[in-house]
Structures are given as structure tokens and as C-alpha cells.
Design an enzyme around this catalytic site. Structure first.
Site, PDB file in Angstrom:
ATOM      1  N   THR A  70       0.853  -1.189   0.000  1.00  0.00           N
ATOM      2  CA  THR A  70       0.000   0.000   0.000  1.00  0.00           C
ATOM      3  C   THR A  70       0.890   1.240   0.000  1.00  0.00           C
ATOM      4  O   THR A  70       2.088   1.156   0.292  1.00  0.00           O
ATOM      5  CB  THR A  70      -0.952  -0.039   1.230  1.00  0.00           C
ATOM      6  OG1 THR A  70      -1.725   1.147   1.272  1.00  0.00           O
ATOM      7  CG2 THR A  70      -0.180  -0.165   2.528  1.00  0.00           C
ATOM      8  N   CYS A  71       0.322   2.390  -0.379  1.00  0.00           N
ATOM      9  CA  CYS A  71       1.094   3.643  -0.384  1.00  0.00           C
ATOM     10  C   CYS A  71       0.100   4.792  -0.381  1.00  0.00           C
ATOM     11  O   CYS A  71      -0.946   4.702   0.244  1.00  0.00           O
ATOM     12  CB  CYS A  71       2.038   3.695  -1.590  1.00  0.00           C
ATOM     13  SG  CYS A  71       1.195   3.627  -3.185  1.00  0.00           S
ATOM     14  N   GLY A  72       0.392   5.868  -1.095  1.00  0.00           N
ATOM     15  CA  GLY A  72      -0.531   7.000  -1.146  1.00  0.00           C
ATOM     16  C   GLY A  72      -1.694   6.767  -2.095  1.00  0.00           C
ATOM     17  O   GLY A  72      -2.850   6.982  -1.755  1.00  0.00           O
ATOM     18  N   TRP A  77      -3.862   4.795   0.579  1.00  0.00           N
ATOM     19  CA  TRP A  77      -4.235   5.801   1.587  1.00  0.00           C
ATOM     20  C   TRP A  77      -5.240   6.829   1.062  1.00  0.00           C
ATOM     21  O   TRP A  77      -6.008   7.406   1.823  1.00  0.00           O
ATOM     22  CB  TRP A  77      -3.000   6.499   2.160  1.00  0.00           C
ATOM     23  CG  TRP A  77      -3.329   7.142   3.468  1.00  0.00           C
ATOM     24  CD1 TRP A  77      -3.491   8.472   3.734  1.00  0.00           C
ATOM     25  CD2 TRP A  77      -3.598   6.470   4.709  1.00  0.00           C
ATOM     26  NE1 TRP A  77      -3.848   8.665   5.044  1.00  0.00           N
ATOM     27  CE2 TRP A  77      -3.921   7.445   5.673  1.00  0.00           C
ATOM     28  CE3 TRP A  77      -3.610   5.115   5.089  1.00  0.00           C
ATOM     29  CZ2 TRP A  77      -4.234   7.133   6.991  1.00  0.00           C
ATOM     30  CZ3 TRP A  77      -3.917   4.804   6.403  1.00  0.00           C
ATOM     31  CH2 TRP A  77      -4.223   5.803   7.339  1.00  0.00           C
TER      32      TRP A  77
END
Length: 282
Positions: free
Chosen positions: A239-241, A268
Site C-alpha cells: 500500500t502507499c498514497g 491511503w
């Protein structure tokens, strides 16, 4: 491991194969707003000979309010057909940062069941620094048939991630910078809470890269995951932005022979906006 046309190839490998009629090179440059760069304009001015421009924002799910989510199969097929990318092609994806957004497109091809795709290690900056040929001409495009088989196991949605967070039966890796992960730095997208998905661990995407934006060796990657206390015996969700840099971790996992990984597409940008979803800080 060296050059592997299913994960990562060097600039020398690409130079040696550039004239192969079954090779397709894609410029998948994409930048965050605060980078103040225009990917399309840079491509139009200069790119690797024969490269097509892959627009991450446009080749996405127009029905989603979230940024550049994976496109429906039909849209991916029609865009690739028009770009002359099809069955029997070896695809090499690069970007203008070195190794940043290209991994997202590598993951997208794999999501669509296409495995003959590699990221150019060090990307356009390395290619140019080595004095290799570039051009500003648009490529000659001929439609090409493409068959797609979506691999649902490579992507996760918010419900699946919430379950994984609660049950603790997955290893969740967040590729954002440490300050954003800890919630001590604000999110670049407005209206998002700060922090991370409960139970997730932080492997900053830059930590899998060297100073010149090439990927670290397999042993260095294994050491990095080990030293960070990452349990790779469980299935991994990255996962990330907004689902771009997370794919760099998927690429790193694939390089060390880990096949049991998926990407949380909403990341996110989705999790951070819903108050009913728990957030951890620190």
C-alpha cells in the site's frame, strides 16, 4: 539475478534489444503535483526511440473517484490495441524519475495476465546519462490484438484490507515515507487523515533503491526485509498514497522470488478518507 525480462532489465539489455520487432517500450512517467513536472510534455520533447506514452491517469477506471485506479479489462485492451501493444510482445516500461511510476504499469500488465513485461532499471535518467540515443518523434502505431486474463489475486480492495488488518493474517507493507507513515507529516492530498493502516509495517520505497534509482541487489533486498522484521511467510499486501509506489515493493518482492503478494489499489487515498476505518500513528 541480473536481467530478467519478467521483472527488471538494464539499460544495456534494452539497447541490445531495441531493434527487436517484438519489443514494445513504454514511457510511464507520472509525477506528483509538488514535483512540478509534465510527463507528457517531457515525453514529446525526448524519449527512448520507439517508446509509446502510457498515461497512468487516463488508462484508469473513470468510474472511480479515487486517482488512477486499475482500468476495466475492456479499457486496458482497447488502449493497448491502439498503442500497438499486443500478444507476443516483450514490454519494457520506464519513467523519468529512474524507478518510480514504471513499476505501477509493470504491476498493471501482470494484473491483466501479461508477464512478459520488465521495468527499465534506472529508467530514463540512466539511459540519458549513458549517452544513449533518444528521439522526439511519435512512434508509428499499428493496431495489435491483445488477450487479457485478469489476475484478481494481485489486487485487494478496502474490504479485503480491513479484514486482513483485523485478522493479522497478512503482512501489510506501506511504501510511503516514514513521516507520513507515522502520521507526523501531513498528507499531500487534502482531506485525508494522517497515519497508517493498523498492523502495517513501513518499507519506504526509496529504501529498495540505490542512490542512482536502480533497484538494490536481491541479497540487499532480502537483508532489508529481514532487518525491518518483515514476515514474508504470510501473504503480502502493499500500500502507499495512491497505488503507485506500492508497486515498487511488489517488484522488489518478485525479484527475491516472493510470488505471494498483492497491491491495495485504493491505498491511503481511500483508507485515509473514511472515519469508520481505524488509523494507527507512530
Amino acid at each position: 539475478m541480473g536481467d530478467d525480462p519478467k521483472t527488471l532489465v538494464s539499460t544495456q539489455w534494452l539497447a541490445d534489444h531495441l531493434k527487436n520487432p517484438d519489443l514494445r517500450v513504454l514511457d510511464a512517467s507520472w509525477y506528483l503535483p509538488d514535483m512540478n513536472r509534465n510527463a507528457r510534455a517531457e515525453y514529446d520533447a525526448s524519449h527512448i526511440p520507439g517508446a509509446r506514452f502510457f498515461d497512468i491517469n487516463e488508462i484508469s477506471d473513470a468510474r472511480s473517484a479515487l486517482p488512477h485506479m486499475a482500468p476495466p479489462v475492456e479499457k486496458f485492451m482497447s488502449r493497448m490495441r491502439a498503442m500497438g501493444v499486443g500478444d507476443g510482445h516483450q514490454v519494457v516500461v520506464y519513467d523519468g524519475s529512474g524507478l518510480f511510476s514504471a513499476a505501477r504499469v509493470w504491476w498493471l500488465f501482470r494484473l491483466m495476465g501479461k508477464t512478459d513485461v520488465a521495468v527499465l532499471d534506472g529508467g530514463y535518467p540512466k539511459w540519458v546519462a549513458e549517452g544513449r540515443s533518444v528521439e522526439d518523434l511519435p512512434p508509428v502505431l499499428k493496431e495489435r490484438h491483445i488477450t487479457v486474463q485478469r489476475q484478481a489475486q494481485l489486487v485487494r480492495d478496502v474490504t479485503q484490507v480491513a479484514a486482513a488488518s483485523k485478522l493479522g493474517d497478512h503482512t501489510m507493507l506501506d511504501a510511503r515515507g516514514p513521516a507520513r507513515f507515522k502520521g507526523s507529516a501531513p498528507e499531500p492530498r487534502e482531506g485525508l487523515r494522517a497515519g497508517h493502516i493498523p498492523g502495517s509495517k513501513n518499507i519506504y520505497y526509496r529504501d529498495v533503491l540505490t542512490m542512482d534509482h536502480t533497484m538494490k541487489s536481491e541479497q540487499q533486498l532480502r537483508d532489508l526485509f529481514h532487518d525491518a522484521g518483515i514476515d514474508l511467510t504470510k501473504p503480502v499486501i502493499t500500500t502507499c498514497g495512491s497505488g503507485v509506489t506500492a508497486a515498487i515493493l511488489n517488484l522488489a518482492l518478485e525479484r527475491i522470488g516472493n510470488r505471494n503478494h498483492a497491491l491495495y489499489d485504493g491505498s491511503w487515498a481511500e483508507w485515509g478518507q473514511f472515519d469508520q476505518l481505524a488509523v494507527e500513528k507512530g
